[in-house]
Design a protein around this motif. Structure first.
Motif, PDB file in Angstrom:
ATOM      1  N   ARG A 110       0.833  -1.208   0.000  1.00  0.00           N
ATOM      2  CA  ARG A 110       0.000   0.000   0.000  1.00  0.00           C
ATOM      3  C   ARG A 110       0.866   1.255   0.000  1.00  0.00           C
ATOM      4  O   ARG A 110       0.583   2.213  -0.713  1.00  0.00           O
ATOM      5  CB  ARG A 110      -0.923   0.017   1.220  1.00  0.00           C
TER       6      ARG A 110
ATOM      7  N   ARG B 279       2.264   1.745  -3.418  1.00  0.00           N
ATOM      8  CA  ARG B 279       1.252   2.268  -4.345  1.00  0.00           C
ATOM      9  C   ARG B 279       1.028   3.752  -4.123  1.00  0.00           C
ATOM     10  O   ARG B 279       0.901   4.521  -5.067  1.00  0.00           O
ATOM     11  CB  ARG B 279      -0.070   1.517  -4.170  1.00  0.00           C
ATOM     12  N   ARG B 280       0.966   4.165  -2.841  1.00  0.00           N
ATOM     13  CA  ARG B 280       0.784   5.586  -2.545  1.00  0.00           C
ATOM     14  C   ARG B 280       1.967   6.400  -3.050  1.00  0.00           C
ATOM     15  O   ARG B 280       1.803   7.494  -3.573  1.00  0.00           O
ATOM     16  CB  ARG B 280       0.582   5.808  -1.049  1.00  0.00           C
TER      17      ARG B 280
ATOM     18  N   TRP C 155     -13.598   7.936 -17.234  1.00  0.00           N
ATOM     19  CA  TRP C 155     -12.778   6.910 -16.588  1.00  0.00           C
ATOM     20  C   TRP C 155     -12.732   5.667 -17.465  1.00  0.00           C
ATOM     21  O   TRP C 155     -11.655   5.128 -17.726  1.00  0.00           O
ATOM     22  CB  TRP C 155     -13.354   6.602 -15.205  1.00  0.00           C
TER      23      TRP C 155
ATOM     24  N   LEU D 245      -7.163  -4.488 -13.351  1.00  0.00           N
ATOM     25  CA  LEU D 245      -7.462  -3.879 -12.050  1.00  0.00           C
ATOM     26  C   LEU D 245      -6.496  -2.741 -11.735  1.00  0.00           C
ATOM     27  O   LEU D 245      -6.901  -1.714 -11.186  1.00  0.00           O
ATOM     28  CB  LEU D 245      -7.426  -4.939 -10.945  1.00  0.00           C
ATOM     29  N   HIS D 246      -5.246  -2.907 -12.091  1.00  0.00           N
ATOM     30  CA  HIS D 246      -4.241  -1.861 -11.856  1.00  0.00           C
ATOM     31  C   HIS D 246      -4.600  -0.592 -12.642  1.00  0.00           C
ATOM     32  O   HIS D 246      -4.577   0.518 -12.098  1.00  0.00           O
ATOM     33  CB  HIS D 246      -2.859  -2.376 -12.267  1.00  0.00           C
TER      34      HIS D 246
ATOM     35  N   CYS E 163      -7.583   0.239 -13.849  1.00  0.00           N
ATOM     36  CA  CYS E 163      -8.834   0.790 -13.299  1.00  0.00           C
ATOM     37  C   CYS E 163      -8.548   1.626 -12.056  1.00  0.00           C
ATOM     38  O   CYS E 163      -9.089   2.721 -11.905  1.00  0.00           O
ATOM     39  CB  CYS E 163      -9.810  -0.335 -12.964  1.00  0.00           C
ATOM     40  N   ARG E 164      -7.690   1.123 -11.180  1.00  0.00           N
ATOM     41  CA  ARG E 164      -7.349   1.850  -9.948  1.00  0.00           C
ATOM     42  C   ARG E 164      -6.572   3.131 -10.273  1.00  0.00           C
ATOM     43  O   ARG E 164      -6.831   4.183  -9.705  1.00  0.00           O
ATOM     44  CB  ARG E 164      -6.541   0.953  -9.021  1.00  0.00           C
ATOM     45  N   ASP E 165      -5.634   3.048 -11.213  1.00  0.00           N
ATOM     46  CA  ASP E 165      -4.832   4.222 -11.553  1.00  0.00           C
ATOM     47  C   ASP E 165      -5.660   5.343 -12.165  1.00  0.00           C
ATOM     48  O   ASP E 165      -5.352   6.518 -11.971  1.00  0.00           O
ATOM     49  CB  ASP E 165      -3.710   3.842 -12.529  1.00  0.00           C
TER      50      ASP E 165
ATOM     51  N   TRP F 144      -8.925   5.832 -11.549  1.00  0.00           N
ATOM     52  CA  TRP F 144     -10.074   6.153 -10.691  1.00  0.00           C
ATOM     53  C   TRP F 144     -10.124   7.605 -10.223  1.00  0.00           C
ATOM     54  O   TRP F 144     -11.216   8.146 -10.005  1.00  0.00           O
ATOM     55  CB  TRP F 144     -10.118   5.191  -9.513  1.00  0.00           C
TER      56      TRP F 144
ATOM     57  N   LYS G   8     -13.190  10.210  -8.879  1.00  0.00           N
ATOM     58  CA  LYS G   8     -13.123  10.832  -7.552  1.00  0.00           C
ATOM     59  C   LYS G   8     -13.185  12.358  -7.645  1.00  0.00           C
ATOM     60  O   LYS G   8     -13.772  13.005  -6.781  1.00  0.00           O
ATOM     61  CB  LYS G   8     -11.837  10.413  -6.835  1.00  0.00           C
TER      62      LYS G   8
END
Length: 175
Positions: free
Chosen positions: A16, A19-20, A65, A89-90, A92-94, A96, A100
């Protein structure tokens, strides 16, 4: 036994943190500018009920998105490797942060009646929140990258100027 339990938890915490550290706030800056543009466009087309504007902001964020995820997966990445579940998934998360960034302006429109604002006031509030988000995302990106104070101030100033340019479009459209 406690060492076994803490090892996975520590590994997860390290992932985590990594990633941050690698977080890219480009989508947040872009999404904030997109939300500001949606507010301007919605205001120029007439009087939108608040619920419609909230949905328009959120759905536009989701649509862009999806477009960015698609472009990442089937543009540059497909040439290098076939996307698997992990890559999808990576990406999609990047991407997102685009969605937001639409949430605060949408929330501003949703709470505007509690502030006694009419639809025009709600539009101005949402636009202000979007521009503030744009500046905030850019500052977060610069700070996360370890930029100097001078560079953080420069990126904030540039993004504020871009936001003011967007606001000037609203003024030119006379609403």
């Amino acid at each position: 036994m406690s060492r076994t339990r803490t090892a996975p938890a520590t590994a997860r915490g390290e992932r985590r943190a990594e990633r941050r550290a690698r977080a890219d706030y480009t989508g947040g800056v872009y999404g904030s500018m997109l939300a500001a543009s949606v507010v301007i466009g919605a205001g120029s087309l007439g009087s939108f009920p608040r619920a419609e504007l909230v949905l328009l902001l959120l759905l536009t964020g989701v649509a862009f998105w999806v477009a960015h995820v698609h472009a990442q997966l089937f543009g540059a990445r497909l040439a290098q490797q076939a996307p698997d579940r992990r890559v999808v998934l990576h990406v999609c998360r990047d991407e997102w942060p685009i969605v937001k960034a639409a949430v605060p302006p949408a929330a501003a429109v949703a709470v505007s009646p509690l502030l006694g604002l009419d639809v025009r006031g709600a539009l101005w509030l949402a636009l202000s929140v979007a521009v503030a988000g744009q500046v905030g995302w850019s500052v977060a990106a610069a700070r996360r990258a370890g930029a100097s104070g001078r560079l953080v101030a420069a990126t904030a100033s540039v993004n504020l100027l871009l936001g003011l340019l967007i606001i000037s479009f609203k003024i030119v459209l006379k609403h």
